[in-house]
Design a protein around this motif. Sequence first.
Motif, PDB file in Angstrom:
ATOM      1  N   GLN A   1      -7.252   8.707  18.928  1.00 40.11           N
ATOM      2  CA  GLN A   1      -7.269   7.321  18.453  1.00 40.11           C
ATOM      3  C   GLN A   1      -7.477   6.350  19.618  1.00 40.11           C
ATOM      4  O   GLN A   1      -7.330   5.134  19.460  1.00 40.11           O
ATOM      5  CB  GLN A   1      -5.945   6.998  17.745  1.00 40.11           C
ATOM      6  CG  GLN A   1      -5.705   7.789  16.473  1.00 40.11           C
ATOM      7  CD  GLN A   1      -6.647   7.410  15.359  1.00 40.11           C
ATOM      8  OE1 GLN A   1      -7.123   6.281  15.302  1.00 40.11           O
ATOM      9  NE2 GLN A   1      -6.924   8.337  14.456  1.00 40.11           N
TER      10      GLN A   1
ATOM     11  N   LYS B   1      -3.555  13.895  19.168  1.00 36.15           N
ATOM     12  CA  LYS B   1      -3.986  13.020  18.069  1.00 36.15           C
ATOM     13  C   LYS B   1      -3.989  11.548  18.498  1.00 36.15           C
ATOM     14  O   LYS B   1      -4.862  10.771  18.073  1.00 36.15           O
ATOM     15  CB  LYS B   1      -3.091  13.241  16.851  1.00 36.15           C
ATOM     16  CG  LYS B   1      -3.381  14.567  16.136  1.00 36.15           C
ATOM     17  CD  LYS B   1      -2.461  14.795  14.963  1.00 36.15           C
ATOM     18  CE  LYS B   1      -2.977  15.912  14.045  1.00 36.15           C
ATOM     19  NZ  LYS B   1      -3.257  17.170  14.720  1.00 36.15           N
ATOM     20  N   LEU B   2      -3.045  11.157  19.322  1.00 38.09           N
ATOM     21  CA  LEU B   2      -3.024   9.765  19.814  1.00 38.09           C
ATOM     22  C   LEU B   2      -4.212   9.500  20.735  1.00 38.09           C
ATOM     23  O   LEU B   2      -4.800   8.413  20.700  1.00 38.09           O
ATOM     24  CB  LEU B   2      -1.710   9.479  20.538  1.00 38.09           C
ATOM     25  CG  LEU B   2      -0.463   9.373  19.651  1.00 38.09           C
ATOM     26  CD1 LEU B   2       0.802   9.338  20.511  1.00 38.09           C
ATOM     27  CD2 LEU B   2      -0.529   8.119  18.784  1.00 38.09           C
TER      28      LEU B   2
ATOM     29  N   ASN C   1       0.485  13.695  12.243  1.00 37.44           N
ATOM     30  CA  ASN C   1      -0.407  12.767  11.525  1.00 37.44           C
ATOM     31  C   ASN C   1       0.373  11.584  10.956  1.00 37.44           C
ATOM     32  O   ASN C   1      -0.112  10.441  10.970  1.00 37.44           O
ATOM     33  CB  ASN C   1      -1.127  13.495  10.389  1.00 37.44           C
ATOM     34  CG  ASN C   1      -2.299  14.320  10.886  1.00 37.44           C
ATOM     35  OD1 ASN C   1      -2.890  14.018  11.918  1.00 37.44           O
ATOM     36  ND2 ASN C   1      -2.632  15.375  10.158  1.00 37.44           N
TER      37      ASN C   1
ATOM     38  N   VAL D   1       1.316   9.233  13.832  1.00 40.82           N
ATOM     39  CA  VAL D   1       0.153   8.444  14.251  1.00 40.82           C
ATOM     40  C   VAL D   1      -0.093   7.303  13.262  1.00 40.82           C
ATOM     41  O   VAL D   1      -0.330   6.153  13.662  1.00 40.82           O
ATOM     42  CB  VAL D   1      -1.098   9.338  14.379  1.00 40.82           C
ATOM     43  CG1 VAL D   1      -2.346   8.482  14.600  1.00 40.82           C
ATOM     44  CG2 VAL D   1      -0.926  10.319  15.532  1.00 40.82           C
TER      45      VAL D   1
ATOM     46  N   LEU E   1       0.860  15.824  18.963  1.00 43.23           N
ATOM     47  CA  LEU E   1       0.908  14.373  18.762  1.00 43.23           C
ATOM     48  C   LEU E   1       0.122  13.642  19.847  1.00 43.23           C
ATOM     49  O   LEU E   1      -0.632  12.708  19.559  1.00 43.23           O
ATOM     50  CB  LEU E   1       2.369  13.910  18.756  1.00 43.23           C
ATOM     51  CG  LEU E   1       2.623  12.409  18.680  1.00 43.23           C
ATOM     52  CD1 LEU E   1       2.041  11.805  17.412  1.00 43.23           C
ATOM     53  CD2 LEU E   1       4.126  12.130  18.764  1.00 43.23           C
TER      54      LEU E   1
END
Length: 402
Positions: free
Chosen positions: A30, A26-27, A169, A172, A23
């Motif tokens: 972004q 993935k953050l 996902n 997010v 996580l």
Amino acid sequence: MLKGKNILLGVTGGIAVYKAADLVSKLRKQHANIDVIMTEGATKFVTPLTFQTMAENFVHTEMFGTVNHFDVEHISLAQKADAVLIAPATANTIGKIAGGICDNLLTTVVMATKAKVIFAPAMNTQMYNNSIVQENINKLKNLGYEFIKPGVGLLACGDYGEGKMAEPNDIVEYLINHFVEKDLLGKKIVVTAGPTIEPLDPVRYISNHSSGKMGYSIAKEAHARGADVVLISGPTVLDAPEGVEIVRVNTTEEMFNSVGEFFDTCDCLIKSAAPLDYKPENVSPIKIKKDDKENDELDIKFIRNPDIAAYYGNRKNKQIMVGFAAETNNIFEYASEKLKKKNFDFIVANDVTETGAGFQSDTNIVTIIDNNGNLEKYPIMSKKEVAKIILDRVSLLIKSKA
């Protein structure tokens, strides 16, 4: 999507800690800034060094540890955060926060922050369904805390059921939606999506290649922007978007009637579905059998279905109406004609023969034409991005009519 946002991630002691590391990755992709607080239990599963490497930030673990900066750590973290995400959130931590207990750095920060606090629960099914845990969750929800629903599946303990931490996902996406401007708050948006089907007999039917992906993307984006969304969907393999009222239909007539149930009270109707224009005049009550003759032919007479867009477009009052034109030739000519005939505010046209713009694709290549004849072409982009562009226009039109 999260550039400039400060996310405080609280990691508590459960096997789903391994998902929290993914996580963080993935953050960061972004472009969010991540501060991590790990409870003592969390450090038994994954070392702080893992999260420090992934987050590219110091990981906080102790309430009374060595002072690294001349500030009160739990206050500075609480004030810095744009959102606090606790993932995984154990029954223990949920219970502590519900009871106002501040016996570690994470629970203390939660008590001190004004930012939105979001939990992603992860625990055994029986624990999750325990009446005490559910009471704590409901108490926190009533106080304005938010929860990302856990998944259903095989758990680490071997049980099968609800309690898996939501996938990174999905978390997010939840965070991205949290920060989306709520410019459609209080507005009712009706979206049609997918194909319709028309039966030939109890076994066979006719349909088209529409996947519903465009309409579902619009429904998700409208919900994220605060709208009350009704998604009227023909048969698809897509999951119902979270927080959206979904009405499932099969035939064009069923879709026509369902639109009628919501049309008078909606602010906008977005007709992204691909309903069949024709249906068999007669449906056989039994399976149609082929003849053994060599030159056997099957003749079926088709009749017109109701034209959903034309009917409601010419009866609209305050409603904004958005149409779609999926064409294979004379794209702009046919789309402009459809725009006028069906009284749309604007129409989204595409050439379904183009690579990346077809029914089953995750991307689209569109041109938007408004009822003043203005035309704007867009390059290939995800259907989610197309949905944003469409709803930006819808938002402006709704404001102009207010």
